[in-house]
Design a protein around this motif. Structure first.
Motif, mmCIF file in Angstrom:
data_model
loop_
_atom_site.group_PDB
_atom_site.id
_atom_site.type_symbol
_atom_site.label_atom_id
_atom_site.label_comp_id
_atom_site.label_asym_id
_atom_site.label_seq_id
_atom_site.Cartn_x
_atom_site.Cartn_y
_atom_site.Cartn_z
ATOM 1 N N MET A 45 -3.424 2.408 11.419
ATOM 2 C CA MET A 45 -2.419 2.606 10.373
ATOM 3 C C MET A 45 -1.475 3.781 10.636
ATOM 4 O O MET A 45 -0.743 4.206 9.751
ATOM 5 N N THR A 46 -1.475 4.296 11.888
ATOM 6 C CA THR A 46 -0.695 5.518 12.163
ATOM 7 C C THR A 46 0.801 5.355 11.892
ATOM 8 O O THR A 46 1.481 6.320 11.575
ATOM 9 N N ARG A 47 1.291 4.123 11.990
ATOM 10 C CA ARG A 47 2.693 3.848 11.675
ATOM 11 C C ARG A 47 3.049 4.343 10.267
ATOM 12 O O ARG A 47 4.187 4.737 9.987
ATOM 13 N N TYR A 48 2.046 4.295 9.372
ATOM 14 C CA TYR A 48 2.279 4.662 7.967
ATOM 15 C C TYR A 48 1.593 5.962 7.566
ATOM 16 O O TYR A 48 1.562 6.314 6.390
ATOM 17 N N THR A 49 0.976 6.660 8.557
ATOM 18 C CA THR A 49 0.273 7.903 8.212
ATOM 19 C C THR A 49 0.765 9.060 9.090
ATOM 20 O O THR A 49 -0.032 9.849 9.602
ATOM 21 N N ASP A 51 2.185 9.119 12.075
ATOM 22 C CA ASP A 51 1.898 9.018 13.516
ATOM 23 C C ASP A 51 0.639 9.772 13.935
ATOM 24 O O ASP A 51 0.485 10.175 15.089
ATOM 25 N N TRP A 254 1.020 5.812 3.425
ATOM 26 C CA TRP A 254 0.116 4.754 2.955
ATOM 27 C C TRP A 254 -1.243 5.426 2.691
ATOM 28 O O TRP A 254 -1.685 6.262 3.484
ATOM 29 N N THR A 284 3.532 -5.812 10.699
ATOM 30 C CA THR A 284 3.806 -4.449 11.163
ATOM 31 C C THR A 284 2.533 -3.792 11.674
ATOM 32 O O THR A 284 2.576 -2.821 12.420
ATOM 33 N N VAL A 285 1.386 -4.308 11.229
ATOM 34 C CA VAL A 285 0.071 -3.846 11.685
ATOM 35 C C VAL A 285 -0.759 -5.108 11.875
ATOM 36 O O VAL A 285 -0.679 -6.033 11.062
ATOM 37 N N SER A 301 -4.023 -7.587 8.666
ATOM 38 C CA SER A 301 -2.635 -7.339 9.077
ATOM 39 C C SER A 301 -1.850 -6.884 7.860
ATOM 40 O O SER A 301 -2.305 -7.024 6.719
ATOM 41 N N GLU A 304 5.672 -5.965 5.084
ATOM 42 C CA GLU A 304 6.345 -5.249 3.991
ATOM 43 C C GLU A 304 7.210 -6.243 3.239
ATOM 44 O O GLU A 304 7.835 -7.116 3.854
ATOM 45 N N TRP A 310 3.704 -2.574 0.606
ATOM 46 C CA TRP A 310 2.737 -3.012 1.609
ATOM 47 C C TRP A 310 1.904 -4.180 1.098
ATOM 48 O O TRP A 310 1.237 -4.088 0.060
#
Length: 354
Positions: A45-49, A51, A254, A284-285, A301, A304, A310
């Motif tokens: 989930m790094t995309r939303y936390t 990086d 997130w 996206t995930v 997964s 958005e 989300w």
């Protein structure tokens, strides 16, 4: 193989203290069956936390009355951040969780008598059904709505079950319906009205004109857990007078404070992925084949919605029925449309926490 949306599996709720708020959800909503409880990192989930890989603890809880569960989620690697502004009707994102009740008046009286923060009186929806709003100690708002479908009548005095859907703030209802109606199957419009609504008068900024559209799914949901998850509805709310509607999760991660995601239980994820991509909602995930959550496993997964809310999809491969006995259900080779036997679903109730 067609995609199957089996129902709302859970609503993710970001909180500062899982155990404290779950006690409140047990007391006021009867959401008292623990499916899993797990502390781990969230590397996907790094995309939303920011990086960075963040650590968290999460508890998935259900009600045997039926409805979606709560995934109660708390950061352990950082503080859970609250919005820097007061979230108001018409702001963009998952605004209110709908809670099913087989007797809304009884639920209202129960919550008032037990000291919950009930917002206003018992009101009626545009199509004449009773409902009311209640706020949890963290400031999240729930809409207790009429739903006669019950999986199992419990002894819970409040007569409520789990999540019966959500109210989502959107900037453009037609754009939002491309996802919620066309892909997720909420294609029946129960009402579509634009007004200043009396029943919103006790919500922040609830005295402004909005357009509200209540969507339901015409077909009965299918799949292993469909009888337990039950029917759900999605209410889209678009501000008409306000020009300053903000994204509820603006400048936050997130997993932060509030309703973090709407999660659907699905089968045939590959088909769903193709359909989402073709409609402009790419994953996206994506965890790929199987992720392991210690006590449960599957593939998950995220996409958005047009305003960045989300939406999670989970294809469950393994789920605990009775952990003490090491009893798990493997769903991989079952008919994806077929419900699990009722006795097996009811057995999950043995994981009840008082």
């Amino acid at each position: 193989m067609e995609k199957i949306i089996c129902g709302i599996q859970q609503i993710g709720i970001g909180v500062p203290d899982v155990q404290e708020i779950w006690k409140w959800y047990r007391k006021f909503f009867g959401v008292d069956v623990r499916i899993f409880e797990e502390a781990a990192e969230a590397p996907l989930m790094t995309r939303y936390t920011g990086d960075k890989v963040q650590a968290r603890t999460a508890t998935l809880a259900l009600s045997m009355e039926g409805g979606g569960g709560f995934e109660i989620w708390q950061y352990t690697s950082r503080d859970t951040e609250k919005a820097k502004f007061e979230i108001q009707l018409g702001d963009l994102g998952l605004y209110i969780c709908r809670i099913k009740s087989r007797d809304v008046k009884a639920s209202y009286e129960f919550m008032k008598s037990k000291g919950a923060k009930v917002l206003g009186d018992l009101k009626k929806t545009p199509h004449g059904e009773p409902h009311f709003f209640v706020e949890d100690p963290n400031g999240n708002i729930f809409n207790v709505v009429q739903e006669h479908t019950v999986f199992q009548k419990t002894k819970f005095e409040g007569k409520t079950g789990g999540a019966a859907g959500v109210m989502i703030g959107v900037s453009d209802i037609a754009a939002a319906k491309k996802l919620y109606a066309d892909i997720l199957g909420y294609s029946t419009v129960e009402y579509d009205e634009t007004d200043v609504f009396d029943c919103f008068s006790d919500l922040p900024h609830g005295d402004k004109k909005v357009r509200r559209v209540l969507l339901s799914h015409p077909e009965k949901r299918e799949g292993p857990f469909a009888p337990l998850l039950g029917p759900t509805k999605i209410e889209l709310v678009q501000a008409i007078e306000r020009t300053d509607a903000k994204k509820i999760f603006k400048d936050r991660f997130w997993g932060d404070w509030g309703f973090i995601h709407l999660c659907f239980d699905v089968r045939n994820m590959d088909e769903l992925q193709k359909e989402c991509e073709a409609a402009g909602f790419p994953f996206t995930v994506d965890s790929g084949s199987t992720f392991d959550m210690g006590e449960a496993g599957g593939r998950f997964s995220y996409i958005e919605d047009p305003d960045g809310s989300w939406i999670e999809f989970v294809e469950t491969h393994k789920v605990p029925v009775m952990k003490k006995l090491g009893w798990y259900i493997n769903l991989k080779n079952r008919n994806p449309k077929k419900a699990l036997p009722t006795w097996m679903l009811k057995a999950m109730g043995m994981n009840r926490v008082k």
